[in-house]
Scaffold this motif. Structure first.
Motif: not given
Lengths: 68, 68, 68, 68, 68, 68, 68, 68, 68, 68, 68, 68
Positions: I24-37
């Motif tokens: 859930i934390a990663v999914k939410e972060a993906s709304k504003t952050v790109r290129h998460m690794s």
């Protein structure tokens, strides 16, 4: 304890045990430091020779009162 | 110390003391590992039976030289 | 180990060694706690008097089974 | 990364720098370990001789893939 | 537990959960290591792909008895 | 190593690298401390000026033998 | 949160997962402790039997409000 | 230093050394962050390719002044 | 991995499990952050209500590539 | 900061607050140490008498410039 | 200090300062615990409301003598 | 707490006390961050001038709710 204290780090070594290494470290420190009050074990290591423990090494932080 | 070293983690047990548990761990490791040079205490635990300490357990990281 | 366990922290003191301080801490805890199963060393300190170690103090976390 | 990995600890030494000590540790490990993928610096120490640094020592944890 | 134990570090990976990654790491280790007795979680990480968790990675330290 | 050792903490600074900062710290300490034997890196920091690294700062703990 | 809280350490075990072990620990603690408010994971370990994980063990620190 | 500061974590990579990786991280951060004042090394890792170090990775925490 | 990365800390919550809270934390972060690794688990806590776990909370550090 | 610094550990005590204990430690150290530049809080403890806090004790590491 | 001690963890809260939160925690503990001797600060956190600190929370470990 | 939170690190400074430095850090952060919920003390340092504490510096990690 009230008052101001300083802490120094000393490493004692003993062929017998960790407790012995601590005693030796404190005894040696007593030659130049007065008013020692407590010690804290920081690290426990040792040397190995011919497949057996040859030395226990203990780093202790020693607290002593500064003479006002 | 120069050269390359490897570290392995071994747990020694003794009914007597932490120092004894370290000695046993190193002695046992010496059966299969050569050129052991030093150890670092990583963890100290133990077992309790019938309301008394029945065993001291010490995890040591042992460093030994790799034969070039 | 299965089941539920609780951990408490006890400090044992001994004029002789860290192992002895652990034994005393566990022995004392056995007066009021049952089903003790293991201990973990958390901290090792001590007192200094007249330039020599006068007391070893060991904080152990003791795990014991809760009776369902 | 998918798959199963193992980590080993190796100490490299170099008279020049920490980076050099890491390179040497990995190079040496490559003689017996295959599929190495990454390293983590665990400890940085060194030896002193005649009042100057004579050796940099770096402990690295090396991760390598286990061949299924 | 009595006896001598060795600890190794293994990283398991799973697309599902941390518990699953641990199970996979232990299962894989069982192919070459016998007498495994316990594990300790050392690190929990994972990979992200296209904005979602694609893999859980758990580093476990596994303790196993050395055959005397 | 046998004998008694003391540890002191010194911070070295260098515009070039961490290794250089360590060398400078040890070199400076050698002016007042004798029988230095090893160092341990405790902290690595640095200063930034105009958007670029201007200084590497390394805190090292230096161990030296106490003269009996 | 205002008020005074106490923290106790409980170890829960489960054959399934870490989350399950936490739930069991809290559920068991609820039999004797009231006003529990939060938990913190302190340690994650487990048992291995016949080359497979047989039990997940989680140590949690549980915070609960003291009734004024 | 007086004033209010914020810290961010950046990972720099370099094929050469840790110091170089730090410089690159700070240089890159300077493109979007102003008034950077210091950095703290948080983690040192790296990649291995074909049995040799292919990349040094350093995580630095960078402190910069918030403009009132 | 080559390139420059930034790390941010996000706390995800889930009534089910730690793995779910991470997702859930990663999914939410993906709304504003790109290129998460990748992500690293930093802390695992949770809320208790009426004597049972009501929520799992996981703090993850998420690394993502900065677009040059 | 440029130059070489040394760090010492001092414990200050105050019946009032942690900040006060730090001030007293630094003030006392100033009697024998010159060029002090910064402090780092290492430990916060205290004494209890008759069921109330009687003393705040703060261990600070003090950094001071060595005169070249 | 001689004798056996137990440690418990208590969280005190105060709208004013960390020192105040410690005092309140100890004062409250004194209602049910006797022979308290010292405290150690374990964690310092707090609550924020409407953009301002509304509460300081300090977790202290309190040591008290067990009555033989 | 339910929902997703982000944590940022801010350093507050005050000539008076650690608590004051925390308040100032939070107050300043409130200018650009909304829905702040809690803080965690990460580091306590300070500056020394003319042999006396001139500034308390506290690094706090601030958690705030992300607006869904």
């Amino acid at each position: 304890m009230s008052g101001i204290y300083k802490k120094i780090e000393v490493v004692g070594t003993s062929p017998t045990s960790f407790a012995e290494a601590v005693k030796i470290a404190v005894k040696e420190a007593s030659k130049t430091v007065r008013h020692m009050s407590w010690f804290e074990v920081v690290e426990q290591r040792g040397a190995i020779k011919d497949g057996a423990v040859s030395e226990f090494q203990v780093t202790v932080r020693i607290g002593f009162k500064l003479e006002g």
